[in-house]
Design a protein around this motif. Structure first.
Motif, PDB file in Angstrom:
ATOM      1  N   GLN A  64      19.109  88.300  -4.979  1.00 24.20           N
ATOM      2  CA  GLN A  64      17.513  88.034  -5.011  1.00 24.20           C
ATOM      3  C   GLN A  64      17.393  86.688  -4.647  1.00 24.20           C
ATOM      4  O   GLN A  64      16.302  86.229  -4.541  1.00 24.20           O
ATOM      5  N   ILE A  65      18.296  85.768  -4.632  1.00 24.81           N
ATOM      6  CA  ILE A  65      18.149  84.386  -4.291  1.00 24.81           C
ATOM      7  C   ILE A  65      18.548  84.081  -2.889  1.00 24.81           C
ATOM      8  O   ILE A  65      19.775  84.122  -2.555  1.00 24.81           O
ATOM      9  N   PRO A  66      17.716  83.830  -1.805  1.00 25.31           N
ATOM     10  CA  PRO A  66      17.888  83.298  -0.480  1.00 25.31           C
ATOM     11  C   PRO A  66      18.700  82.165  -0.287  1.00 25.31           C
ATOM     12  O   PRO A  66      18.607  81.313  -1.195  1.00 25.31           O
ATOM     13  N   GLY A  67      19.548  82.153   0.492  1.00 27.46           N
ATOM     14  CA  GLY A  67      20.267  80.930   0.536  1.00 27.46           C
ATOM     15  C   GLY A  67      21.651  81.189   0.954  1.00 27.46           C
ATOM     16  O   GLY A  67      22.173  82.272   1.033  1.00 27.46           O
ATOM     17  N   THR A  68      22.734  80.069   0.827  1.00 25.58           N
ATOM     18  CA  THR A  68      24.093  80.074   1.237  1.00 25.58           C
ATOM     19  C   THR A  68      24.638  80.170  -0.157  1.00 25.58           C
ATOM     20  O   THR A  68      24.353  79.636  -1.158  1.00 25.58           O
ATOM     21  N   VAL A  69      25.592  81.053  -0.141  1.00 25.28           N
ATOM     22  CA  VAL A  69      26.441  81.384  -1.387  1.00 25.28           C
ATOM     23  C   VAL A  69      27.707  80.899  -1.469  1.00 25.28           C
ATOM     24  O   VAL A  69      28.670  81.028  -0.612  1.00 25.28           O
ATOM     25  N   MET A  70      27.963  79.852  -2.515  1.00 27.22           N
ATOM     26  CA  MET A  70      29.260  79.463  -2.827  1.00 27.22           C
ATOM     27  C   MET A  70      29.736  80.068  -3.801  1.00 27.22           C
ATOM     28  O   MET A  70      29.416  80.849  -4.749  1.00 27.22           O
ATOM     29  N   VAL A  71      31.333  80.487  -3.670  1.00 23.82           N
ATOM     30  CA  VAL A  71      32.047  81.098  -4.677  1.00 23.82           C
ATOM     31  C   VAL A  71      33.382  80.364  -4.974  1.00 23.82           C
ATOM     32  O   VAL A  71      34.399  80.531  -4.282  1.00 23.82           O
ATOM     33  N   PRO A  72      33.389  79.140  -5.978  1.00 25.53           N
ATOM     34  CA  PRO A  72      34.389  78.171  -6.120  1.00 25.53           C
ATOM     35  C   PRO A  72      35.810  78.822  -6.938  1.00 25.53           C
ATOM     36  O   PRO A  72      35.892  78.621  -7.855  1.00 25.53           O
ATOM     37  N   GLY A  73      36.235  79.940  -6.247  1.00 34.62           N
ATOM     38  CA  GLY A  73      37.532  80.525  -6.582  1.00 34.62           C
ATOM     39  C   GLY A  73      37.532  81.668  -7.820  1.00 34.62           C
ATOM     40  O   GLY A  73      36.705  81.807  -8.520  1.00 34.62           O
ATOM     41  N   ASP A  74      38.954  82.275  -7.928  1.00 32.02           N
ATOM     42  CA  ASP A  74      39.119  83.382  -8.665  1.00 32.02           C
ATOM     43  C   ASP A  74      38.198  84.327  -8.344  1.00 32.02           C
ATOM     44  O   ASP A  74      37.211  84.718  -9.520  1.00 32.02           O
ATOM     45  N   LEU A  75      38.000  85.086  -7.375  1.00 32.08           N
ATOM     46  CA  LEU A  75      36.946  86.279  -7.114  1.00 32.08           C
ATOM     47  C   LEU A  75      37.388  87.401  -7.459  1.00 32.08           C
ATOM     48  O   LEU A  75      36.458  88.183  -7.583  1.00 32.08           O
ATOM     49  N   ALA A  76      38.731  87.708  -7.271  1.00 26.92           N
ATOM     50  CA  ALA A  76      39.145  88.971  -7.563  1.00 26.92           C
ATOM     51  C   ALA A  76      40.306  89.126  -8.211  1.00 26.92           C
ATOM     52  O   ALA A  76      41.620  88.572  -8.074  1.00 26.92           O
ATOM     53  N   TYR A  77      40.290  89.570  -9.490  1.00 26.23           N
ATOM     54  CA  TYR A  77      41.399  89.758 -10.600  1.00 26.23           C
ATOM     55  C   TYR A  77      41.859  91.150 -10.476  1.00 26.23           C
ATOM     56  O   TYR A  77      41.193  92.159 -10.161  1.00 26.23           O
ATOM     57  N   PRO A  78      43.118  91.100 -10.915  1.00 27.29           N
ATOM     58  CA  PRO A  78      43.849  89.966 -11.689  1.00 27.29           C
ATOM     59  C   PRO A  78      44.767  89.442 -10.619  1.00 27.29           C
ATOM     60  O   PRO A  78      45.167  88.125 -10.987  1.00 27.29           O
ATOM     61  N   ASP A  79      44.831  89.693  -9.420  1.00 24.25           N
ATOM     62  CA  ASP A  79      45.836  89.117  -8.501  1.00 24.25           C
ATOM     63  C   ASP A  79      45.524  88.795  -7.134  1.00 24.25           C
ATOM     64  O   ASP A  79      46.268  88.599  -6.313  1.00 24.25           O
ATOM     65  N   GLY A  80      44.077  88.795  -7.109  1.00 23.80           N
ATOM     66  CA  GLY A  80      43.607  88.546  -5.676  1.00 23.80           C
ATOM     67  C   GLY A  80      44.393  89.484  -4.475  1.00 23.80           C
ATOM     68  O   GLY A  80      44.383  89.124  -3.278  1.00 23.80           O
ATOM     69  N   SER A  81      44.750  90.689  -4.824  1.00 23.07           N
ATOM     70  CA  SER A  81      45.117  91.615  -3.889  1.00 23.07           C
ATOM     71  C   SER A  81      44.217  92.358  -3.124  1.00 23.07           C
ATOM     72  O   SER A  81      43.039  92.216  -3.425  1.00 23.07           O
ATOM     73  N   LYS A  82      44.567  92.924  -2.231  1.00 23.53           N
ATOM     74  CA  LYS A  82      43.661  93.595  -1.176  1.00 23.53           C
ATOM     75  C   LYS A  82      42.968  94.752  -2.182  1.00 23.53           C
ATOM     76  O   LYS A  82      41.782  94.789  -1.907  1.00 23.53           O
ATOM     77  N   GLU A  83      43.521  95.483  -3.101  1.00 17.98           N
ATOM     78  CA  GLU A  83      42.985  96.312  -3.918  1.00 17.98           C
ATOM     79  C   GLU A  83      41.656  95.537  -4.782  1.00 17.98           C
ATOM     80  O   GLU A  83      40.768  96.180  -5.037  1.00 17.98           O
ATOM     81  N   ASN A  84      42.125  94.439  -5.252  1.00 20.88           N
ATOM     82  CA  ASN A  84      41.097  93.615  -6.163  1.00 20.88           C
ATOM     83  C   ASN A  84      40.136  93.270  -5.341  1.00 20.88           C
ATOM     84  O   ASN A  84      38.941  93.198  -6.057  1.00 20.88           O
TER      85      ASN A  84
END
Length: 301
Positions: A64-84
């Protein structure tokens, strides 16, 4: 004190626009090089495949908030795998087209953080490094990789530190913001301060950078402007935000660190930064049903 000329600024803005046109989100392209306020919004520590309720709550906010999105790490738990990352895609993947990511330690549970780089493609920077920069409105935005051992270290003279010094020298703008995963300063009980990142903070401070945003500890914390040694510096200190509130889980605080102004570990939410030509506003927006918020303004050095 920073100085700039209209000619130099126009040259850098033009070069940056041409060089990164294909990789930048449309919202960033439309704001770059103008005097209009730009919005940067996001959080770290987001999608847990075991329970996506928190990530879904914050995804609804950022949609709902227009603009550029920052995501400072640890986006997909637990292991950053393709499935995560399929779990991440179900939530924050809905704003993927305007997201500029930074990797965290859980991304590197997968060798070389390959699923992370495969998911984001060119917008995540060179997969050998994971750090890059871009322009947003009149601001210069720097995205770093705090998994230092995976990119040749973060100490003075390391590849990332030398790249950062060169990038700062090439972009002498009035306002600079950087984000990455592990914070130099944090009152979080799980992790706390991470001194490994101090040389990068030192470079940002020497170049008169204004704002740093991190994650890692699963809470929200705002610090007063300070030096890399943690001394108060209202004149040219960097204001740091820890925004590990993307949806993973909450963790308790330890003893408050010096210069910590606001702390909360009860609400998932996102930090919205409105970036103006010589100043910025911040607002923490909580998930539906929670009341904690934080807001204020700062002036660029």
């Amino acid at each position: 004190m920073k100085t700039r000329s209209a000619g130099v600024s126009l040259l850098f803005a033009t070069v940056a626009l041409v060089a990164s046109r294909d990789a930048r989100p449309q919202s960033s392209l439309s704001a770059s090089g103008t005097g209009q306020p730009a919005v940067l919004v996001g959080a770290g520590d987001i999608a847990d495949c075991k329970d996506l309720s928190g990530a879904e709550a914050t995804a609804k906010l950022v949609e709902q908030i227009p603009g550029t999105v920052m995501v400072p790490g640890d986006l997909a738990y637990p292991d950053g795998s393709k499935e995560n990352f399929e779990c991440y895609d179900k939530t924050w993947g809905r704003v993927k087209s305007r997201t500029r990511p930074s990797p965290g330690n859980h991304e590197f549970h997968a060798a070389g953080a390959t699923p992370y780089f495969d998911y984001f493609g060119a917008t995540a920077g060179d997969p050998k490094t994971g750090y890059y920069s871009y322009e947003l409105g009149t601001w210069h935005i720097i995205v770093l990789n705090s998994e230092c051992t995976d990119v040749g270290g973060c100490e003075a003279g390391s590849p990332e530190e030398k790249w950062l010094r060169a990038d700062l020298a090439a972009h002498p703008v009035a306002c600079t913001l950087a984000y990455w995963h592990k914070p130099l300063f944090s009152s979080g009980g799980a992790h706390g301060n991470d001194p490994e990142i101090k040389p990068l903070w030192q470079d940002l401070y020497q170049a008169n950078a204004d704002v740093v945003v991190n994650g890692h500890d699963h809470d929200y914390e705002r610090f007063a402007p300070q030096t890399p040694d943690g001394a108060p510096d209202p004149t040219r200190g960097i204001r740091e935000f820890v925004v590990g509130t993307g949806g993973k889980n909450h963790r308790p605080f330890g003893a408050p660190k010096p210069n910590s102004e606001v702390r909360d570990a009860t609400a998932f939410g996102v930090l919205k930064l409105t970036l103006k030509p010589t100043s910025y506003d911040w607002q923490f927006i909580p998930e539906a049903g929670k009341s904690f918020t934080d807001s204020g303004s700062g002036t660029c050095h």
